[in-house]
Scaffold this motif. Structure first.
Motif, short mmCIF file in Angstrom:
data_model
loop_
_atom_site.label_atom_id
_atom_site.label_comp_id
_atom_site.label_asym_id
_atom_site.label_seq_id
_atom_site.Cartn_x
_atom_site.Cartn_y
_atom_site.Cartn_z
N GLU A 196 0.41 9.07 10.45
CA GLU A 196 1.15 7.88 10.01
C GLU A 196 0.74 7.45 8.62
O GLU A 196 -0.45 7.48 8.29
CB GLU A 196 0.80 6.70 10.94
CG GLU A 196 1.42 6.71 12.28
CD GLU A 196 2.91 6.37 12.25
OE1 GLU A 196 3.65 7.13 12.87
OE2 GLU A 196 3.31 5.38 11.60
N SER A 197 1.67 6.99 7.84
CA SER A 197 1.28 6.23 6.65
C SER A 197 1.07 4.78 7.10
O SER A 197 1.62 4.34 8.11
CB SER A 197 2.34 6.35 5.56
OG SER A 197 3.63 6.24 6.09
N ASP A 198 0.24 4.07 6.34
CA ASP A 198 -0.22 2.76 6.83
C ASP A 198 0.92 1.74 7.00
O ASP A 198 0.94 0.99 7.99
CB ASP A 198 -1.36 2.19 5.97
CG ASP A 198 -1.07 2.23 4.47
OD1 ASP A 198 -0.01 2.75 4.06
OD2 ASP A 198 -1.94 1.77 3.70
N GLY A 199 1.87 1.74 6.08
CA GLY A 199 2.97 0.78 6.19
C GLY A 199 3.78 1.02 7.44
O GLY A 199 4.07 0.09 8.22
N CYS A 200 4.13 2.26 7.69
CA CYS A 200 4.91 2.62 8.89
C CYS A 200 4.13 2.28 10.15
O CYS A 200 4.67 1.71 11.10
CB CYS A 200 5.23 4.11 8.90
SG CYS A 200 6.39 4.61 7.63
N SER A 207 -4.19 5.89 4.76
CA SER A 207 -4.27 4.51 4.31
C SER A 207 -4.34 4.47 2.78
O SER A 207 -5.42 4.51 2.20
CB SER A 207 -5.51 3.90 4.97
OG SER A 207 -5.57 2.55 4.76
N ASN A 208 -3.17 4.39 2.16
CA ASN A 208 -3.16 4.24 0.69
C ASN A 208 -2.99 2.78 0.30
O ASN A 208 -2.85 2.43 -0.85
CB ASN A 208 -2.09 5.13 0.04
CG ASN A 208 -0.69 4.79 0.53
OD1 ASN A 208 -0.50 3.81 1.25
ND2 ASN A 208 0.28 5.59 0.15
N ARG A 209 -2.97 1.93 1.31
CA ARG A 209 -2.95 0.49 1.13
C ARG A 209 -1.79 0.03 0.23
O ARG A 209 -1.92 -0.88 -0.57
CB ARG A 209 -4.29 0.01 0.61
CG ARG A 209 -5.36 0.23 1.68
CD ARG A 209 -6.75 0.01 1.24
NE ARG A 209 -7.64 0.03 2.41
CZ ARG A 209 -8.96 0.07 2.35
NH1 ARG A 209 -9.56 0.09 1.19
NH2 ARG A 209 -9.67 0.08 3.45
N SER A 210 -0.69 0.73 0.39
CA SER A 210 0.53 0.29 -0.32
C SER A 210 1.76 0.86 0.36
O SER A 210 1.67 1.79 1.17
CB SER A 210 0.49 0.75 -1.78
OG SER A 210 0.78 2.13 -1.86
N TYR A 211 2.91 0.28 0.02
CA TYR A 211 4.19 0.88 0.31
C TYR A 211 4.48 1.81 -0.86
O TYR A 211 5.32 1.53 -1.72
CB TYR A 211 5.28 -0.19 0.39
CG TYR A 211 5.34 -1.02 1.65
CD1 TYR A 211 4.66 -0.66 2.81
CD2 TYR A 211 6.14 -2.16 1.70
CE1 TYR A 211 4.77 -1.43 3.97
CE2 TYR A 211 6.25 -2.92 2.86
CZ TYR A 211 5.55 -2.56 3.99
OH TYR A 211 5.67 -3.31 5.14
N ASN A 212 3.75 2.91 -0.92
CA ASN A 212 3.77 3.73 -2.13
C ASN A 212 5.15 4.28 -2.47
O ASN A 212 5.50 4.39 -3.64
CB ASN A 212 2.76 4.88 -1.97
CG ASN A 212 2.62 5.66 -3.25
OD1 ASN A 212 2.50 5.08 -4.32
ND2 ASN A 212 2.68 6.97 -3.16
N ILE A 213 5.93 4.59 -1.44
CA ILE A 213 7.25 5.17 -1.71
C ILE A 213 8.09 4.23 -2.58
O ILE A 213 8.87 4.68 -3.43
CB ILE A 213 8.00 5.51 -0.38
CG1 ILE A 213 9.37 6.15 -0.64
CG2 ILE A 213 8.17 4.31 0.50
CD1 ILE A 213 9.34 7.52 -1.18
MG LIG Z 1 1.16 3.39 2.45
#
Ligand SMILES: [Mg+2]
Ligand SMILES: Cc1ncc(C[n+]2csc(CCOP(=O)(O)OP(=O)(O)O)c2C)c(N)n1
Length: 513
Positions: free
Chosen positions: A408-412, A436-442
């Motif tokens: 999972e990405s963290d936002g999802c 966990s990149n701590r952002s909605y990076n997309i």
């Molecule tokens: Mg993220």
């Protein structure tokens, strides 16, 4: 039997084995009936979107419906995103929605709403029972509808008084699902296109099953066609000695560049590919009309069509083994898109299931896992995020002997954390890895691609998942799942190996650099 008992008896006769539920007062007779007629494993989900996501994951693994038991319109509304994803996946799924007593609806009680309006957006079939006697037939019809056209969602609305009234003892016999067919003219058309020039076969649905891929591999060997797969497939069998396919890129410019290489793109089990969003100056469709050749849609007999095509082309029975990209080396040091994918691909077990909802965090995973041992790869299908934890839960219920990795990405992940509780309660073999990149990076990537040079404070605050950070270890532990955080490839490898060696759910937060 009362109406509720007849519904459960009919569900049992139709082969329903699992119910993902979040009941309220209007479903209580059904809950009692589930107790009285054991045989349906009933799993409480603490949010309806977990229940619907779980039913989607279950249906994808077993090609048969699970039942979702949801509370009136608001309960259904909470489950909508994953019903949307399930519709896109072509998953067979049965919704049973409790409703107010028929005589009470007129007074417009607080929880009343237009359930049909909600259900119509994703259901292939929507029905309301109007008396107790018809509930069993309505249920049988609903289950039957889930098997039509390659798989769909059926919603049955059952008023509380109908559940309680006398329904008689008759339960309808199970009817076979009519077999789908394929078009011989389409087979000839596809054969012609494949013989004519450089072509690709774009696979989706059943085309990405073991049988589908093997047939497609034979056709590719006979014609030199490339194999492509949908960007967001419901389920693809991968790894081991299965033929590989190139995934259609997410961004339309890249997808268009790939599609332009081919004179024809033959569709097997999918539709003409559509860009995820409309970007100025770019077309909606990834392939041109002239290029697109339909072999079989998802609703048709895709395997039959591929088999007929292989026969028409005299395709060899054995697929020559292509040189495979080796697995990436075991990485060291910081965690980034490449290293997280490499660790998972290297350690994922034979016959595992990977539920992949890892957006930019997981971008490298598809290619990295090409030479992994055999596994089933599930993806977010409808773009409505928050699917993974629920679907992983359902996949684990469907396949108790198989390890499930939910990447999972963290936002999802943050949309569906309640799934961890059901995983803990049912002691499911699900390992959640949160990238966990701590952002909605997309969204930052999209800003960049749109040429936005600098973000103002509001735009930055809409994409950052910092201030405060999500504390995934406490989130996981709070729902009863042993959890740990790592910030290096070595740490991730160690914790994933530990988790794989044990039974039961685990969560690993992979903190990215
Ligand atoms: Mg993220
Ligand atoms: C139901 C729903 N709500 C909102 C969105 C919009 N959306 C798409 S991606 C995304 C953020 C994803 O962030 P994350 O999971 O952290 O992935 P990353 O881009 O960081 O890899 C959002 C909010 C969506 N697609 N679906």
């Amino acid at each position: 039997m009362n109406g509720a008992q007849s519904l459960i008896a009919a569900a049992l006769r139709e082969g329903i084995e699992v119910c993902f539920a979040n009941p309220g007062t209007t479903e209580l007779p059904l809950v009692l009936a589930l107790d009285e007629a054991p045989g349906i494993r009933s799993i409480l989900c603490l949010h309806e979107n977990v229940a619907t996501g779980a039913a989607d994951g279950y249906g994808r693994m077993l090609s048969k419906p699970a039942m979702c038991l949801l509370h009136l319109g608001p309960g259904l509304a909470n489950g909508l995103t994953n019903l949307h994803n399930a519709r896109r996946a072509g998953t067979p799924l049965l919704n049973v929605i409790g409703e107010h007593a028929t005589w009470h609806i007129e007074a417009d009680p607080l929880l009343a709403s237009n359930i049909e309006a909600l259900a119509h957006t994703f259901s292939a079939s929507t029905k309301r029972s109007t008396d107790a006697q018809s509930i069993a037939v309505n249920l049988a019809d609903a289950v039957h509808a889930t098997g039509i056209g390659g798989g769909g969602i059926a919603t049955l609305i059952v008023p509380h008084d109908c559940q309680m009234a006398d329904a008689g003892d008759e339960i309808p016999a199970r009817r076979p699902i009519p077999k789908s067919s394929f078009s011989s003219a389409n087979v000839s058309g596809a054969a012609k296109a494949l013989r004519r020039g450089k072509s690709a076969i774009l696979l989706g649905g059943v085309g990405l099953s073991e049988a589908g891929l093997k047939l497609a591999g034979r056709i590719a060997a006979a014609t030199g066609a490339d194999l492509l797969c949908d960007t967001f497939f419901a389920r693809m069998e991968r790894g081991g000695d299965l033929p590989t396919a190139t995934r259609l890129p997410y961004f339309p410019d890249q997808a268009l560049a790939l599609a332009r290489r081919y004179e024809s793109v033959v569709l097997a089990g999918t539709r003409r590919p559509v860009a995820f969003f409309g970007y100025p100056g770019l077309p909606s469709y990834v392939t041109s009309e002239e290029q697109t050749v339909v072999l079989a849609t998802r609703a048709e007999d895709v395997l039959g069509a591929l088999e007929a095509l292989a026969a028409e082309l005299n395709a060899p029975n054995d697929i020559p083994q292509k040189q495979r990209t080796p697995l990436p080396a075991m990485p060291k040091g910081q965690l980034n898109t490449q290293s997280v994918a490499a660790v998972i691909a290297r350690l994922q077990p034979e016959n595992g299931i990977v539920m992949d909802e890892a957006l930019t965090v997981g971008m490298a995973y598809f290619d990295s896992s090409q030479s992994a041992p055999r596994f089933s790869h599930l993806m977010l299908t409808g773009g409505a995020i928050g699917q993974g934890p629920g679907a992983a839960t359902g996949a684990a219920i469907a396949c108790p002997g198989r390890k499930v990795i939910n990447f999972e990405s963290d936002g999802c992940g943050a949309y569906s954390i309640q799934a961890f509780w059901s995983q803990a309660r049912e002691n499911l073999d699900v390992i959640t890895i949160i990238g966990s990149n701590r952002s909605y990076n997309i969204l930052n990537v999209e800003f960049e691609r749109a040429g936005v040079k600098a973000l103002g404070p509001i735009a930055r605050s809409m994409t950052g998942l910092d201030h405060p950070y999500l504390d995934w270890v406490r989130i996981g532990e709070g729902f009863g799942v042993p959890s740990v955080a790592v910030d290096s490839a070595e740490g991730l490898a160690r914790e994933l190996e530990n988790a794989l060696a044990r039974k039961g759910p685990r969560l690993i937060e992979a903190i990215m650099s």
